[in-house]
Design a protein around this motif. Sequence first.
Motif, PDB file in Angstrom:
ATOM      1  N   ARG A 192       1.892   1.953  -3.498  1.00 37.51           N
ATOM      2  CA  ARG A 192       0.712   2.406  -4.237  1.00 37.51           C
ATOM      3  C   ARG A 192       0.443   3.884  -3.972  1.00 37.51           C
ATOM      4  N   ASP A 193       0.480   4.275  -2.718  1.00 30.51           N
ATOM      5  CA  ASP A 193       0.213   5.676  -2.378  1.00 30.51           C
ATOM      6  C   ASP A 193       1.230   6.608  -3.034  1.00 30.51           C
ATOM      7  N   ARG A 194       2.492   6.217  -2.994  1.00 32.52           N
ATOM      8  CA  ARG A 194       3.528   7.080  -3.566  1.00 32.52           C
ATOM      9  C   ARG A 194       3.358   7.228  -5.078  1.00 32.52           C
ATOM     10  N   ALA A 243       0.178   9.238  -6.173  1.00 35.76           N
ATOM     11  CA  ALA A 243       0.340  10.676  -5.933  1.00 35.76           C
ATOM     12  C   ALA A 243       1.082  11.366  -7.071  1.00 35.76           C
ATOM     13  N   ALA A 300       0.822  -1.210   0.000  1.00 41.46           N
ATOM     14  CA  ALA A 300       0.000   0.000   0.000  1.00 41.46           C
ATOM     15  C   ALA A 300       0.856   1.260   0.000  1.00 41.46           C
ATOM     16  N   GLY A 301       2.016   1.217   0.637  1.00 46.46           N
ATOM     17  CA  GLY A 301       2.876   2.392   0.658  1.00 46.46           C
ATOM     18  C   GLY A 301       3.360   2.767  -0.727  1.00 46.46           C
TER      19      GLY A 301
END
Length: 494
Positions: free
Chosen positions: A79-81, A84, A76-77
């Motif tokens: 994915r978030d980066r 964005a 998930a980390g």
Amino acid sequence: MTMNRPVPLSTATLADLPQDILRPGYDRARLTPGIVHIGLGNFHRAHQAWYTHRLMQQGLAQDWAILGAGVRPYDAGMRDRLLAQDCLTTLIDLSPKGRSAEVTGAMIDYLPIAEGNAPLIAAMADPAIRIVALTVTEGGYFIDASGGFDATHPDIAHDVAHPGSPRTAFGAMVAALRLRRAAGQGPFTGLSCDNLRGNGAILRQVVTGLARLTDPDLADWIDANGAFPNSMVDCIVPATGPAELALAREIGIADAAPVTHENFRQWVIEDAFCAGRPDWDRVGATFTPDVHDYEMMKIRILNAGHQVLANAGELLSVPTIADCMAHPAIAALFRKVQSREILPHVHAVPGMTPTAYLDLIETRFANPAIRDTTRRVAFDGSSRHPGFVLPILRDGLAAGTPVDGLALVEALWARMCAGTREDGSLIEANDPDWSRLAEIASAARARPMAWLEQGAIYGDLAAVPRFADAFDHWLGMLWRAGTAATLAAYTQAD
């Protein structure tokens, strides 16, 4: 090539990047997905995604955009980066002659990470998805000690009990293939991009093996209609840390997940796809009916070579692979083991002899611009030694060729797993099975055979005197005389 204020990476800011940075020349809004890639780390973005991006730069493969995916909470980390910054990636090529940068845009979305993997299953069930590719590491394929499918693993047991909400990538693939079959659609191609001999055959084994535990008819359908081409992938791609983030900013881009890589790529793929494929050969990939000799050359000289270097480097507090190649004792170990014990079991491929490939690997490993840490390369030895080193050792035993250097490589791994370097500093946990390995490594200090009695790793090798005696000798010397003296004893012997 520097800027006072780095440009935050996004589709809207591509025109604002420094002019010497390459960027997508295609309209990303017009791309449609054709590939789901599971395990979207640095390697995929520097390798398979780059090949697809380069096709798109030629106006091709516009319907082969990539959807990123992961099956573990820690995905998930990433994915978030990436979301964005509109799933764009900065690739920084670290050639010995200088660096260059390129922003790639072949990936257009990153699927939500969810327990039960419903978003991933739905995406793979879409007939527009014609390839599901994976980089899930060598240890991620549920292979037992005999090389077969490990149906007893708890994650596999979960997927058998809950086929509609699986935990593993393979369970999600089976669930999606079940939906495609029920809808009268054909299967997708499963494309492993991990460093495994016969990676396509292994992927077929785990997908059909898992399907057979719940739906034998589905397993037969996948086996008969699906495709799992073997492939060989090659590019040295270090992990991203503060130095890499700073480097991206130095060249003018604020990228939360930049990728540095060497100035070399190779991708050799068996041309066996069931639902079409991009023309990756137009941008440097090789399609061939037989990948075996290519993967044998790469896995044995490069991947096994990494293990020759990394454990010695860890013990001697040598931080990177390039530093290992500059260390006289470690470099001498590498050259002797390769020349005497690895190259005799590697065949030439078109345009490349084993000796020429070794010369190429030495040059690549020695590139000081690539900060590829010994810690990263030594990680997960419990998968990498059985996958990369021990098959060569078995071939040497069968052929009667020398194996004392490979026995030393295994002894170095055992010594490293004891958790201390020669200078007394601690080696942090560096294997999914570290606690068990450390306990056995400690016991092996007094009784070296304790290490070889790990049947899941060594099988029957503990009962082969030519190897076991050499291992016993080297591990004892490592503890008595130290790493430097032991390397000298091996490299200076006739």
